[in-house]
Design a protein around this motif. Structure first.
Motif, short mmCIF file in Angstrom:
data_model
loop_
_atom_site.label_atom_id
_atom_site.label_comp_id
_atom_site.label_asym_id
_atom_site.label_seq_id
_atom_site.Cartn_x
_atom_site.Cartn_y
_atom_site.Cartn_z
N ALA A 86 0.82 -1.21 0.00
CA ALA A 86 0.00 0.00 0.00
C ALA A 86 0.85 1.26 0.00
O ALA A 86 0.38 2.33 -0.40
CB ALA A 86 -0.94 -0.01 1.21
N GLN A 87 2.11 1.15 0.42
CA GLN A 87 3.00 2.32 0.45
C GLN A 87 3.68 2.57 -0.89
O GLN A 87 4.30 3.61 -1.09
CB GLN A 87 4.06 2.14 1.53
CG GLN A 87 3.46 2.12 2.93
CD GLN A 87 4.52 1.92 3.99
OE1 GLN A 87 5.64 2.39 3.85
NE2 GLN A 87 4.15 1.23 5.06
N LEU A 88 3.57 1.62 -1.83
CA LEU A 88 4.14 1.82 -3.17
C LEU A 88 3.21 2.70 -3.99
O LEU A 88 2.04 2.89 -3.64
CB LEU A 88 4.30 0.47 -3.89
CG LEU A 88 5.26 -0.55 -3.29
CD1 LEU A 88 5.25 -1.82 -4.13
CD2 LEU A 88 6.66 0.01 -3.19
N SER A 89 3.73 3.19 -5.10
CA SER A 89 2.86 3.94 -6.00
C SER A 89 1.81 2.98 -6.56
O SER A 89 2.01 1.76 -6.57
CB SER A 89 3.68 4.55 -7.15
OG SER A 89 4.11 3.53 -8.03
N ARG A 95 1.54 -3.65 -10.45
CA ARG A 95 2.43 -4.53 -11.23
C ARG A 95 3.06 -5.62 -10.37
O ARG A 95 3.11 -6.78 -10.77
CB ARG A 95 3.49 -3.68 -11.93
CG ARG A 95 2.92 -2.87 -13.07
CD ARG A 95 3.96 -1.98 -13.70
NE ARG A 95 3.37 -1.22 -14.81
CZ ARG A 95 3.96 -0.20 -15.39
NH1 ARG A 95 5.16 0.20 -14.98
NH2 ARG A 95 3.38 0.42 -16.39
N VAL A 96 3.55 -5.24 -9.20
CA VAL A 96 4.17 -6.24 -8.31
C VAL A 96 3.12 -7.26 -7.88
O VAL A 96 3.36 -8.48 -7.91
CB VAL A 96 4.81 -5.55 -7.08
CG1 VAL A 96 5.21 -6.57 -6.03
CG2 VAL A 96 6.01 -4.72 -7.52
N TYR A 97 1.95 -6.80 -7.47
CA TYR A 97 0.87 -7.69 -7.04
C TYR A 97 0.45 -8.62 -8.18
O TYR A 97 0.33 -9.84 -7.98
CB TYR A 97 -0.33 -6.86 -6.55
CG TYR A 97 -1.46 -7.71 -6.04
CD1 TYR A 97 -1.45 -8.18 -4.73
CD2 TYR A 97 -2.54 -8.04 -6.84
CE1 TYR A 97 -2.47 -8.96 -4.24
CE2 TYR A 97 -3.58 -8.83 -6.37
CZ TYR A 97 -3.54 -9.28 -5.06
OH TYR A 97 -4.55 -10.06 -4.58
N SER A 98 0.27 -8.06 -9.36
CA SER A 98 -0.17 -8.87 -10.50
C SER A 98 0.85 -9.93 -10.87
O SER A 98 0.51 -11.06 -11.17
CB SER A 98 -0.44 -7.98 -11.72
OG SER A 98 -1.48 -7.09 -11.46
N ARG A 126 12.05 -1.78 -9.24
CA ARG A 126 12.06 -0.65 -8.31
C ARG A 126 11.04 -0.88 -7.18
O ARG A 126 11.31 -0.56 -6.02
CB ARG A 126 11.75 0.65 -9.05
CG ARG A 126 12.93 1.15 -9.88
CD ARG A 126 12.71 2.57 -10.37
NE ARG A 126 11.47 2.76 -11.08
CZ ARG A 126 11.30 2.64 -12.40
NH1 ARG A 126 12.34 2.33 -13.16
NH2 ARG A 126 10.13 2.84 -12.97
N GLY A 127 9.90 -1.44 -7.53
CA GLY A 127 8.89 -1.74 -6.51
C GLY A 127 9.38 -2.77 -5.50
O GLY A 127 9.16 -2.63 -4.29
N LEU A 128 10.09 -3.79 -5.97
CA LEU A 128 10.63 -4.80 -5.06
C LEU A 128 11.70 -4.21 -4.15
O LEU A 128 11.78 -4.55 -2.96
CB LEU A 128 11.22 -5.97 -5.86
CG LEU A 128 10.20 -6.89 -6.55
CD1 LEU A 128 10.93 -7.95 -7.37
CD2 LEU A 128 9.27 -7.53 -5.56
N ASN A 133 13.04 -2.41 1.39
CA ASN A 133 13.38 -1.36 2.38
C ASN A 133 12.27 -1.17 3.40
O ASN A 133 12.53 -1.05 4.59
CB ASN A 133 13.69 -0.04 1.66
CG ASN A 133 14.95 -0.13 0.82
OD1 ASN A 133 15.83 -0.94 1.10
ND2 ASN A 133 15.02 0.68 -0.21
N ILE A 134 11.04 -1.15 2.94
CA ILE A 134 9.91 -0.95 3.85
C ILE A 134 9.81 -2.11 4.84
O ILE A 134 9.63 -1.90 6.05
CB ILE A 134 8.58 -0.82 3.06
CG1 ILE A 134 8.59 0.48 2.23
CG2 ILE A 134 7.38 -0.88 3.98
CD1 ILE A 134 7.48 0.55 1.20
#
Length: 139
Positions: A86-89, A95-98, A126-128, A133-134
């Protein structure tokens, strides 16, 4: 006396040979055949199969049940993952979820969004990195 064909009861015989048997034996073989057919039908209708049917099936079926601690830990990890997503754009999260949760290939995602595959790949990478980090900060 009744004549039966052995191939009906022993399908692995190379050829079907007639055999004269008493009526009592013929009735017993017939009943056994019907019971076997009924068993096969029940197996098919109830989704039963051998543990050797598919590679890895036995391990999946015989895996011990999760302990309550493992269940709670899994829920907590999933909650942390979804909070981090939820903190990602919006685009990166989608895209990561899909790709990783729904199993959609990067090429299919690019085709559905009308962008180049490399754009989707970079966005997911970049999302990963952001997710890593999160999650490192929160756990």
């Amino acid at each position: 006396m009744t004549t039966i064909y052995l191939k009906r009861y022993y399908p692995y015989l190379p050829k079907s040979e007639p055999l004269a048997v008493t009526d009592e034996i013929a009735a017993t073989l017939s009943t056994g055949g019907r019971l076997g057919d009924s068993y096969q039908r029940r197996k098919r209708d109830n989704g039963e199969c051998s543990l050797e049917a598919v590679e890895g099936y036995e391990a999946d079926v015989t895996r011990p049940p999760l302990t309550p601690e493992e269940i709670i830990e899994g829920r907590e990890l999933r909650a942390a993952l979804y909070a981090a997503l939820a903190q990602l754009s919006t685009v990166q999260a989608r895209r990561v979820y899909s790709h990783y949760i729904l199993g959609i290939s990067k090429a299919d995602l690019a085709r559905a969004e009308g962008v180049d595959r490399s754009v989707v790949c970079r966005s997911i990478e970049r999302g990963l990195e952001k997710l890593k980090n999160i999650l490192e900060k929160s756990l």
